[in-house]
Scaffold this motif. Structure first.
Motif, short mmCIF file in Angstrom:
data_model
loop_
_atom_site.label_atom_id
_atom_site.label_comp_id
_atom_site.label_asym_id
_atom_site.label_seq_id
_atom_site.Cartn_x
_atom_site.Cartn_y
_atom_site.Cartn_z
N ASP A 10 7.19 6.72 -0.24
CA ASP A 10 7.30 5.57 -1.13
C ASP A 10 8.78 5.23 -1.30
O ASP A 10 9.50 5.94 -1.99
N TYR A 18 7.87 -5.31 -4.33
CA TYR A 18 6.49 -5.78 -4.47
C TYR A 18 6.07 -5.89 -5.93
O TYR A 18 5.32 -6.79 -6.30
N TYR A 25 4.16 -13.53 -4.16
CA TYR A 25 3.61 -13.10 -2.86
C TYR A 25 2.16 -13.55 -2.73
O TYR A 25 1.74 -14.07 -1.70
N GLY A 54 -2.79 -1.16 1.92
CA GLY A 54 -1.76 -2.19 1.70
C GLY A 54 -2.32 -3.60 1.75
O GLY A 54 -1.79 -4.46 2.43
N GLY A 56 -2.25 -6.01 -0.21
CA GLY A 56 -1.47 -7.11 -0.78
C GLY A 56 -2.33 -7.97 -1.69
O GLY A 56 -3.04 -7.45 -2.56
N ARG A 59 -5.85 -11.30 0.78
CA ARG A 59 -6.14 -12.40 1.70
C ARG A 59 -7.02 -11.94 2.86
O ARG A 59 -8.09 -12.51 3.12
N ASP A 75 -4.20 -0.94 -2.40
CA ASP A 75 -2.76 -1.20 -2.25
C ASP A 75 -2.01 -0.23 -3.15
O ASP A 75 -2.51 0.17 -4.21
N GLY A 76 -0.80 0.15 -2.73
CA GLY A 76 -0.02 1.10 -3.52
C GLY A 76 0.63 0.46 -4.73
O GLY A 76 1.06 1.16 -5.64
N SER A 77 0.73 -0.87 -4.74
CA SER A 77 1.38 -1.55 -5.86
C SER A 77 0.31 -1.95 -6.88
O SER A 77 -0.58 -2.74 -6.56
N LEU A 80 0.14 -5.76 -7.11
CA LEU A 80 -0.57 -6.49 -6.04
C LEU A 80 -2.05 -6.16 -6.05
O LEU A 80 -2.89 -7.03 -5.78
N LEU A 95 -3.75 2.74 -4.33
CA LEU A 95 -3.67 3.92 -3.45
C LEU A 95 -2.37 3.87 -2.65
O LEU A 95 -2.17 2.97 -1.83
N ARG A 96 -1.49 4.84 -2.92
CA ARG A 96 -0.28 5.00 -2.10
C ARG A 96 -0.70 5.68 -0.80
O ARG A 96 -1.58 6.55 -0.81
N PHE A 97 -0.06 5.33 0.30
CA PHE A 97 -0.43 5.94 1.59
C PHE A 97 -0.42 7.47 1.48
O PHE A 97 -1.30 8.14 2.00
N ASN A 112 -2.84 -4.03 7.83
CA ASN A 112 -2.00 -5.10 8.36
C ASN A 112 -0.65 -5.14 7.63
O ASN A 112 -0.61 -5.23 6.40
N ALA A 113 0.42 -5.07 8.39
CA ALA A 113 1.79 -5.29 7.85
C ALA A 113 2.09 -4.45 6.62
O ALA A 113 2.67 -4.95 5.65
N CYS A 114 1.67 -3.20 6.62
CA CYS A 114 1.98 -2.36 5.46
C CYS A 114 2.57 -1.01 5.86
O CYS A 114 3.55 -0.54 5.26
#
Ligand code: SAM
Length: 211
Positions: A10, A18, A25, A54, A56, A59, A75-77, A80, A95-97, A112-114
């Motif tokens: 993290d 974020y 975002y 992740g 976000g 979407r 998502d970890g945030s 978001l 959930l943090r990775f 995607n993109a995380c």
């Protein structure tokens, strides 16, 4: 110094970005990349259990749910995850990775993109956790910004910026022996032209996957 309860995976500056940008975002209104939504869902049975990391603003989650997948968005945030929850009208896990502890629980993982924000030294451990979370032959989609070494963008977000060769070797080491990596030009939140790597992999399976 890292806080005691914060994993090395993290990055504090990325997390702060974020948290501060969550509403903006989520309001961007960029459409999902339907080519990857279609391809990922075509590799799975209808109603397959999928973990989205992740997510976000949710979407892509909305598009994956519309495909009939049994999706767990996360998502970890917390900021978001709250935005995604508002959009989807269903619960979204924070959930943090580094906290992914599921075992043999999902037919697919969509990221995607995380994972592009995971420091290089931590990526093998996170990929191993994803491998453990997947069932036999599970499908894993992820995307990264291409590069040659770790660095930050103009917002201070950390990126691992892998080359295709580095990424292929890292995936193979942790049990995704034949990742398919597609290089495509695109963009991101910074509106800069960006080379992207889209990666499809199957747990423990060698050989090509259907396009
Ligand atoms: N997947 C979404 C999309 O395509 O629009 C969001 C992509 S955004 C570039 C990266 C996302 O990764 C953010 O929602 C962020 O909160 C999440 N993220 C960053 N570091 C994370 C971590 N260590 N654990 C879980 N999520 C994280």
């Amino acid at each position: 110094m890292q806080q005691k309860d914060q994993s090395m995976a993290d990055d504090p500056q990325t997390t702060a970005f974020y948290a501060a940008e969550a509403a903006r975002y989520a309001a961007r209104g960029t459409p999902p990349n339907m080519r990857h939504i279609e391809r990922f869902s075509s590799l799975l049975a209808p109603n397959a259990a999928v973990l989205e990391l992740g997510c976000g603003s949710g979407r892509d989650s909305a598009a994956l749910l519309a495909k009939g997948l049994d999706l767990t968005p996360s998502d970890g945030s917390p900021e978001l995850a709250a935005e995604a929850q508002k959009r989807l009208g269903r619960s979204v896990q924070v959930l943090r990775f580094a906290d992914l502890a599921a075992k043999n629980a999902y037919d697919g993982v969509y990221a995607n993109a995380c994972l592009l924000h995971v420091p290089r030294a931590e990526l093998p451990g996170i990929l191993r956790a994803i491998h453990r979370a997947l069932r036999a032959d599970g499908v894993f989609y992820s995307s990264f910004k291409e590069g040659t070494q770790e660095g930050r963008d103009r917002f201070g977000r950390l990126y691992n910026y892998p080359s295709p060769d580095w990424l292929a070797a890292t995936f193979a080491d942790v049990g995704f022996p034949s990742p398919q990596i597609e290089q495509v030009m695109g963009t991101g939140y910074d509106a800069e032209p960006t080379p992207w790597l889209h990666v499809y992999a199957r747990k423990d399976a060698a050989g090509p996957m259907p396009a």
